[in-house]
Design an enzyme around this catalytic site. Structure first.
Site, short mmCIF file in Angstrom:
data_model
loop_
_atom_site.label_atom_id
_atom_site.label_comp_id
_atom_site.label_asym_id
_atom_site.label_seq_id
_atom_site.Cartn_x
_atom_site.Cartn_y
_atom_site.Cartn_z
N CYS A 158 1.09 -1.02 -0.02
CA CYS A 158 0.15 -0.08 -0.57
C CYS A 158 1.06 1.40 -0.28
CB CYS A 158 -0.64 -0.50 1.51
SG CYS A 158 -2.48 -0.71 1.40
N ASP A 218 -15.07 7.05 0.59
CA ASP A 218 -15.26 6.32 1.79
C ASP A 218 -14.78 4.93 0.95
OD1 ASP A 218 -16.21 4.11 3.76
OD2 ASP A 218 -18.02 5.11 3.33
N ASP A 227 -8.88 -3.84 -5.21
CA ASP A 227 -7.53 -3.37 -4.33
C ASP A 227 -6.06 -4.43 -5.70
OD1 ASP A 227 -5.14 -2.48 -2.92
OD2 ASP A 227 -6.60 -1.66 -1.44
#
Length: 340
Positions: A12, A44, A62
């Site tokens: 990340c 969000d 992701d």
């Protein structure tokens, strides 16, 4: 060629900065479909689309390049991270679709191991792996497009905390710093093992407990660091107070922060929150921990104060690092974040 060394960044920490991303998204047309209950305009964790009075789909995606040398471990971490957004919204994972980018010259057994690792975590989630898409690329990348289910009136938003709520964080901080130490050969075995276990651990177990308590907001702490995601939770209505002395930390993470093993992602996070928080009284090492990008990090939960102790006790059964780290101020302050 080494699997990990073929990548310029990983996990990340490779995310585009929140401030930059907001600039790009501002140019996109706004949603006009009333059934799309949550879209990209709310910052969000996932999209929510209402199917009927009882059901809404949660949709997220992701993927990233590896941050560990073990391909199967990378697959596990990437899958756990991808499914985390569903859990942050209070939903149940239904199925995932693989997203694969892989260098043509690398051993294809590496790719097989990545996929097996991802499948293991999807299975642990009680979900199905339903297919996917793959391309050749210069760097390996892996993740999932994930679909979940939730009641349209019971999903959790990331920006609706209430005054005097208590803030709970379910995983220890410092993943990015530990992985930086790994890359330069300075990480201890204890720190490395703890970081891997944390990144692989599903937020499923924490999320399943939230429905029984008055939880007002929830988000998962990933690439924008604790402060980046906390600032999104505070929004324009609340101020969050975070106590650095209460933060759960991975072994040696503070030491690595003191040794300036910071990441480029952490610096992007600093630029995003610089106007939202006063860090002048916070030691530099703790600043890095607060800004550190977390790959497959924990849930940040805002719960009514009277229920916080009971929820914490329930969470610690499966998430022993879960800790109360602060509260929502009784009134909106001058800035959305206050760090003690």
């Amino acid at each position: 060629m080494s699997f990990l060394s073929s990548c310029t960044s990983g996990g990340c920490g490779a995310k585009i900065g929140a401030g930059e991303l907001a600039t790009y998204l501002a140019k996109l047309p706004r949603n006009t479909d009333p059934k799309l209950l949550v879209g990209f305009d709310r910052a969000d964790d996932a999209a929510v689309y209402q199917l009927n009075d009882e059901q809404a789909l949660i949709s997220t995606v992701d993927f990233f390049s590896p941050m560990v040398e073990d391909p199967r471990m990378f697959g596990r971490i990437a899958a756990a991270n991808a499914m985390s957004d569903i859990y942050a919204m209070g939903g149940k994972v239904l199925y995932g679709l693989n997203l694969v980018c892989f260098p043509q010259q690398l051993d294809k057994e590496i790719l097989a191991e990545i996929l097996v690792g991802g499948a293991e975590k999807v299975s642990e989630a009680g979900a199905s792996l339903a297919g996917g898409h793959s391309i050749y690329d210069h760097e390996p990348k892996y993740g999932l497009a994930v679909t979940g289910l939730v009641h349209p009136e019971k999903f959790l938003r990331n920006d609706t905390p209430q005054p005097e709520d208590v803030l709970i964080l379910t995983k220890a901080l410092g993943v990015g710093l530990v992985q930086s130490a790994v890359r330069v050969g300075l990480a201890s075995e204890e720190a490395t093992a703890a970081a891997l276990a944390s990144m692989c651990h599903l937020n499923k177990y924490a999320a399943e407990k939230l429905a029984a308590y008055p939880v007002h907001a929830c988000t998962d702490v990933t690439g924008f660091g604790l402060l980046g995601h906390a600032s999104e939770m505070a929004g324009t209505e609340q101020t969050l107070i975070i106590d650095t002395a209460a933060l759960p930390l991975l072994p040696d993470a503070l030491h690595y922060a003191e040794a300036y093993l910071a990441t480029a992602g952490g610096e992007r996070n600093r630029r995003f929150v610089i106007d939202k928080v006063d860090l002048s009284e916070v030691p530099p090492a703790y600043q890095e921990l607060l800004l550190d990008p977390q790959t497959s990090g924990g849930l940040l939960i805002s719960v009514a104060a009277e229920a916080a102790a009971d929820l914490l006790q329930a969470l610690q059964v499966d998430d022993p690092a879960a800790t109360i780290i602060g509260m929502v101020a009784s009134e909106r302050g001058a800035k959305p974040l206050v760090i003690l």
